[in-house]
Design a protein around this motif. Sequence first.
Motif: not given
Lengths: 319, 319
Positions: A46-47, A274-276, A307, A311, B270, B273-275
Amino acid sequence: MSETLTFADIRDAHERIRPFIKRTPVLTSERLDAAVGASLFFKCENFQEAGAFKSRGACNAVFSLTDEEAATGVVTHSSGNHAAALARAAQLRGITAHIVMPAGAAQSKVQNVGHYGGWITFCEPNLTAREAACARVSKQTGATIVHPFDDLRVAAGQGTATIELLEDMPDLDLILCPVGGGGLLSGTAVAAKAIHPGIRVIGVEPELANDVQQSFRAGRRISIPTPATIADGLRTNCTGEKNFPLIQQHVDDIVTVSEEAIVAAMRAVWDALHMVIEPSAAVPYAALLEKRVPLTGQRIGLIVTGGNADLDKLPWLKA
Amino acid sequence: MSETLTFADIRDAHERIRPFIKRTPVLTSERLDAAVGASLFFKCENFQEAGAFKSRGACNAVFSLTDEEAATGVVTHSSGNHAAALARAAQLRGITAHIVMPAGAAQSKVQNVGHYGGWITFCEPNLTAREAACARVSKQTGATIVHPFDDLRVAAGQGTATIELLEDMPDLDLILCPVGGGGLLSGTAVAAKAIHPGIRVIGVEPELANDVQQSFRAGRRISIPTPATIADGLRTNCTGEKNFPLIQQHVDDIVTVSEEAIVAAMRAVWDALHMVIEPSAAVPYAALLEKRVPLTGQRIGLIVTGGNADLDKLPWLKA
């Protein structure tokens, strides 16, 4: 590139794409370990650039082209992460990417492709129209088709995440990997078994999209209607022709998970790590929540595929 | 530990806490770089144990205690990340942590402390009651008070994130750091200037919570009423007595950001950086969005302080 996928292809891909991708971190969580009774190692794609592992395969395909091939660009049909990844890879090489997208594709997906300078062709939202549009663009422009998964250059690129995962965590017992069309799963399995023959590799897919499990058990590729799973990256009808024999040969099992478990897993990872992550990326952890694999005390790698979650619309919040 | 904070203290802290904390990754984003015209390096303490940099200071304080001191436990008053971090550190040392929390604290915060075995004492939700309860528990039990920020052992621990950041990215021009009570900022500045004397360190706080900026300009500690900023980790009335001289000596400037910019920065991080970062952690990137620091072409480190956001209540979604 040989006619099947070898570990040498994946190593070559890793060298080729290294300047254009991130080496993503491997994260851990005491809380998630305790919740399932195993040691979990999340390979955080996702990063990755463009938010998903797809940048690996797309970069390998684009930078494998000869200059002559590259001159006429690339084309694909995708409304998801492969589209943005291919547009980005083409931009890095300074060539054109034509992206065939279904009319009505989410604005954010269209913007992602536009952000990387992709040329978008809209078509009717069905597979026949998408494939026809893709073939037409290719014929008109000479662009090379880069299929989202049924392309061994793509699968080789996807396998590079596992080289990094096993460099960082050499003693894993098991790797869990989402499976849609099978590009990531075949790359992962070929790399993992070459590096560490004793390791197990299990593909995980939504129950609603269980074409690969059906195919794996039947010993032949089985096609299903487009599945309605929340895991939008895994809404494939059938595993790839080139990927399937690799999956048969190198993958230990295919398990499935419920939609409820996907949402619960997604939420748990957001909360604890703590990650999307997008729904498709939650599927491996969902398999642990639903105890679809034996796991006590094991060291398990999970490929966190992407990711790109919406949202504005979280699945655990009422609309 | 000397009477002021030195770089040697921070190095010692790093050795002391290493087994109990994570070495967090430094992440980058092409998209965020392009948005502000600088090269950004995010030190991801949202991936730290207990979800925030507070684990560093808490572990240093707890593992600095003699066995005799440790035997009677520790106590603090906090409803936030320091509470969970201290409970976790105490659990790791096998001692008791008493946590004084205001009645009405969010259930998730109470659960976090409970998760790590902390003993919770509720009190009236004001600073006087919290300090009184903390002092009473300390007197009754002999527990050592570990203040959330005005404690040099805590500040030394917080500074260890900067040692790691500058090991990974040795040639930064500037570090941006949220400032609430000043424990993180003083640790960050002492470490950064010792490692790389030419670097600039700027503290960022919400406009609504600008006590440190006021104090920095006036040359004396100025207290403000409890601020109503969305950045709940930065709702401090006044910078610490021990931290302030360190901030005066080592910090280059204090800038402020609007509430709107904090939400926009949180969302952007968010997305790109997908966090998951909490509002307080978005404050440094908000300063770049609002152009509160000169930045063209600079290499900037941002301390991402924590990831404990409320996933049921995102500030960009209407309730």
